[in-house]
Motif scaffolding. Structure first.
Motif, PDB file in Angstrom:
ATOM      1  N   SER A 123     -21.531  17.977 -20.536  1.00 22.48           N
ATOM      2  CA  SER A 123     -22.907  18.420 -20.756  1.00 22.48           C
ATOM      3  C   SER A 123     -23.557  17.733 -21.942  1.00 22.48           C
ATOM      4  N   ALA A 124     -22.746  17.154 -22.828  1.00 22.77           N
ATOM      5  CA  ALA A 124     -23.251  16.406 -23.981  1.00 22.77           C
ATOM      6  C   ALA A 124     -22.335  15.215 -24.212  1.00 22.77           C
ATOM      7  N   PRO A 125     -22.880  14.081 -24.675  1.00 26.78           N
ATOM      8  CA  PRO A 125     -22.057  12.870 -24.797  1.00 26.78           C
ATOM      9  C   PRO A 125     -20.906  12.998 -25.773  1.00 26.78           C
ATOM     10  N   GLY A 126     -21.032  13.865 -26.784  1.00 27.34           N
ATOM     11  CA  GLY A 126     -19.971  13.990 -27.783  1.00 27.34           C
ATOM     12  C   GLY A 126     -18.871  14.962 -27.424  1.00 27.34           C
ATOM     13  N   ASN A 127     -19.001  15.647 -26.307  1.00 31.25           N
ATOM     14  CA  ASN A 127     -17.978  16.614 -25.907  1.00 31.25           C
ATOM     15  C   ASN A 127     -16.667  15.926 -25.559  1.00 31.25           C
ATOM     16  N   ARG A 128     -15.550  16.600 -25.844  1.00 34.06           N
ATOM     17  CA  ARG A 128     -14.247  16.072 -25.434  1.00 34.06           C
ATOM     18  C   ARG A 128     -14.019  16.292 -23.955  1.00 34.06           C
ATOM     19  N   ASP A 129     -14.317  17.491 -23.472  1.00 35.97           N
ATOM     20  CA  ASP A 129     -13.943  17.897 -22.123  1.00 35.97           C
ATOM     21  C   ASP A 129     -15.097  17.766 -21.130  1.00 35.97           C
ATOM     22  N   ARG A 130     -14.698  17.648 -19.869  1.00 38.66           N
ATOM     23  CA  ARG A 130     -15.641  17.666 -18.756  1.00 38.66           C
ATOM     24  C   ARG A 130     -15.578  19.013 -18.046  1.00 38.66           C
ATOM     25  N   ASP A 131     -16.654  19.327 -17.361  1.00 45.28           N
ATOM     26  CA  ASP A 131     -16.685  20.507 -16.511  1.00 45.28           C
ATOM     27  C   ASP A 131     -16.670  20.076 -15.053  1.00 45.28           C
ATOM     28  N   LEU A 132     -15.989  20.839 -14.234  1.00 42.94           N
ATOM     29  CA  LEU A 132     -16.121  20.764 -12.784  1.00 42.94           C
ATOM     30  C   LEU A 132     -16.970  21.964 -12.417  1.00 42.94           C
ATOM     31  N   PHE A 133     -18.156  21.714 -11.829  1.00 47.26           N
ATOM     32  CA  PHE A 133     -19.087  22.824 -11.649  1.00 47.26           C
ATOM     33  C   PHE A 133     -19.920  22.662 -10.389  1.00 47.26           C
TER      34      PHE A 133
END
Length: 314
Positions: free
Chosen positions: A169-179
């Protein structure tokens, strides 16, 4: 343990036949009626470049399409990217056309092939930080943006109004969401969060999704099965290449490191049970295998001789 898991110790070899030989052709796909395989070929084996087909039982090779394009799963549409941003989509039944600014990307169709989705991403910078915009359009209509995410994309349509997506949801996030994302009202539901998702595969009815998590924590890594509606993910205690056979069953080829024949294992979701279907007497080259839309046959590219072989599933 071998009996419990249904491994090659109890697997019988399934008979198969070569329908294409001479190392022709990687990347074959099934026709919608499950009666034939389509493949791209050209000189010197064929008189001209195009899409050819061969019956699932073998026999003569005939040309199906003379033009090069992405074809929709039900062969209702041809998607022809141009040199710039414009892609032409042609309805094969009547030649009706419309254009989309996909910049050469293929599109993801809903089951009825009346609606599609595609992405456009920034072309520079680290992939994990690149903005990817998700567009949807009705056939013969104009596109609209429904989401922006980072380091991800479209994984499929759950139903006519709901996309399965993955990304940050943001470029600096470590993780991805499956949604999931409802394109009408914007409702978003996160199914799982992890460092990354691989092999995301929706069941034919869109009710379930298979995916692999790797290079994350021990609690997250593995092959997972999850409802797209509600509930928690279930870990599938095996690893390999998988394809849905129908809405309630998938077939998995476990990873083999010893060079022995690949085994077909089938998982029944409702029964929560494995069944060994048999082995190929061969290995699949480069993960090139598929199950026919009716779930009755399987094709694979032979690692022994590069021929395309077909078998009937038990």
């Amino acid at each position: 343990m071998a009996l419990l898991l249904g491994t090659s110790a109890v697997a019988a070899t399934l008979p198969s036949r070569a329908v294409l030989s001479g190392e022709c052709c990687p990347g074959t796909v099934w026709t919608p009626d499950s009666g034939a395989l389509l493949f791209l070929d050209g000189p010197p084996a064929r008189p001209s470049t195009g899409f050819y087909q061969v019956a699932a039982t073998g026999g003569p090779v005939t040309r199906r399409f003379s033009s090069i394009a992405y074809f929709s799963p039900k062969l209702r549409w041809a998607v022809r990217p141009g040199a710039g941003e414009t892609t032409v989509l042609e309805r094969l039944a009547d030649g009706k056309r419309f254009t989309l600014p996909t910049f050469g990307a293929d599109v993801t169709w809903n089951d009825a092939e009346t609606r599609l989705a595609y992405t456009r991403s920034d072309t520079s910078g680290n992939y994990d930080r690149r903005a990817t915009r998700v567009f949807v359009a009705d056939v013969l209509g104009s596109p609209r943006t429904v989401a922006t995410l980072y380091g991800g994309g479209v994984s499929g349509w759950i139903d006519d109004d709901t996309l399965l997506l993955s990304g940050k949801s943001a470029p600096g996030n470590r993780d991805r969401d499956l949604f999931t994302l409802n394109i009408r009202n914007g409702a978003k539901k996160t199914l799982r969060t992890a460092l990354g998702f691989r092999g995301i595969s929706l069941s034919p009815d869109g009710a379930r999704v298979l995916y692999t998590v790797s290079f994350d924590s021990a609690a997250r890594n593995g092959l997972w099965l999850q409802s797209t509606g509600s509930g928690t993910p279930s870990e599938i205690n095996d690893y390999g290449s998988y394809r849905w056979r129908d809405a309630g069953r998938f077939v998995l080829i476990p990873l083999k490191l010893d060079g022995s024949a690949h085994v077909l294992r089938q998982y029944d979701v409702k029964a929560n049970a494995w069944k060994t279907l048999g082995d190929l007497g061969d290995q699949v080259r480069q993960g090139d295998w598929n199950i026919s839309p009716n779930g009755r046959r399987l094709n694979f590219l032979s690692a022994k001789d590069g021929n395309v072989r077909v078998l009937t599933l038990p």
